[in-house]
Design an enzyme around this catalytic site. Sequence first.
Site, PDB file in Angstrom:
ATOM      1  CE  LYS A 174     -15.045  72.680  -6.819  1.00 24.41           C
ATOM      2  NZ  LYS A 174     -16.404  73.228  -7.124  1.00 24.41           N
ATOM      3  CD  GLU A 177     -19.012  77.036  -8.083  1.00 25.15           C
ATOM      4  OE1 GLU A 177     -18.441  78.118  -8.285  1.00 25.15           O
ATOM      5  OE2 GLU A 177     -18.442  75.917  -8.216  1.00 25.15           O
ATOM      6  CB  CYS A 282     -12.597  71.719 -23.444  1.00 22.99           C
ATOM      7  SG  CYS A 282     -12.520  69.916 -23.356  1.00 22.99           S
ATOM      8  CD  GLU A 382     -11.751  77.404 -23.602  1.00 30.36           C
ATOM      9  OE1 GLU A 382     -12.104  76.247 -23.894  1.00 30.36           O
ATOM     10  OE2 GLU A 382     -11.112  77.683 -22.564  1.00 30.36           O
TER      11      GLU A 382
END
Length: 497
Positions: A174, A177, A282, A382
């Site tokens: 997945k 999107e 990241c 973050e």
Amino acid sequence: MTDRLLHFIDNALAEQPGARTAPVFDPATGVSSKRVLLADAETVRRAVAAASAAFPGWRDMSIARRQAILFRFRELLESRKDELAEIITSEHGKVLSDAAGEIARGQEVLEFALGFADILKGDYSVNASTGVDVFSFRQPLGVTAIISPFNFPAMVPMWFFPVALAAGNTVVLKPSEKDPSAALWLAALLAEAGLPSGVFNVVHGDKVAVDALLEDPEVASVSFVGSTPIARYIYETAARHGKRVQALGGAKNHMLVLPDADLDLVADAAVNAGFGSAGERCMAISVVVAVEPVADALIERVTARMADLRIGDGRRGCDMGPLVTREHRDKVASYIDLAAQDGATVVVDGRGIEVDGAEGGFWLGPTLIDRVPTTSRVYTEEIFGPVLSIVRVQSYEEGLSLINSGAFGNGTAIFTNDGGAARRFQYEVEVGMIGVNVPIPVPVAYHSFGGWKASLFGDAKAYGRAGFQFFTREKAVTSRWLDPSHGGVDLGFPRNS
């Protein structure tokens, strides 16, 4: 005409009548010409069922045949990687050279995984006891789910699926999107390479699709990369449903700069690691911890380099592209106001910059903020954008304590010419991936990727040997073949002899 991005199930594009959809934007123009389907639970079930049906045949296929298919995939990818880079840039916004670098790092894992025949060899002990042999071997888990983030639409899936497939598992991916087309492109290429129907499937979606994967009883494991709150949710939910989980969370990566460091090297590294891919990594360096008296001289060098950066459409040879969505751009920009409110000094403000791109793009230029209070959300959260903070400290010990007191432990770096200080740092710092004069210390494919503390939840790091251990289970067999001299009843506890 708006394109509809379909799912990929059983080696074919799959419709979903009446599906919810979401827009997919070109971040450099702000225009959406695509809509992606958002899977419901029934569609996820279709994909998992296809993967489950394909698993026995893929698991039982010979090593030579599995290897040949993955080698063919590698060759196809190598010949068409420029096409994939263009897809990534069109939906994520990163510049083409950065997209090409992402693909190359994914290929490293694929090429490592091609050696799976040797990596998965078992152990054998002859005559562990008289006439008794003991051996072990590893077997695949079954259906594996991969939930990947927007910032690396090709590389992060390739951290996982080459290892999972090589080990004999089937996959349901997945993707985000926000930029789903790269996943569909990879799925079609795997099918062209000869991967059997159902072995690799793609379902698009949001939380509905994620929850369906986490709860499906036929999904054996879940791999995830994303923010820490979602990583914790993925880990807890999947584990509660009996699944093996690796969930890589967020980061706040520090670069500790000692007074003896080469400040030109440090400035280059800070700009590269802070603003590459618009800071949407990241492993980006978001905090420079400067041991005084170097901060002023370092800021002078960093700002000079920032002035030369060209911001714009990643297809035009620019240095940095837009952020992935308007909402994310606005969220990142809000930290600049917050920094000023908290008493920090905004040295370079990336808002309102001139760009080589369309006016409607999701633009935010490189931003440098000095004297950031460690109590400010600019420091503790973050940001995931092109915002580089400077924190001043008086000693190595103060800098180390600052890094170790943080909630995250993903990546860090030290810049120094003192080998003793570097060796001490790599031992004392409480972080999973460390660079010594290297700003983005992402391990090569034959090591493993993963942090400490709130940056990693689950059973294993990504790729490397840890990846193969995650995607397989070990069996140990104790075997004795009797001959006529054996026999008789003995109720005593079995002993080695």
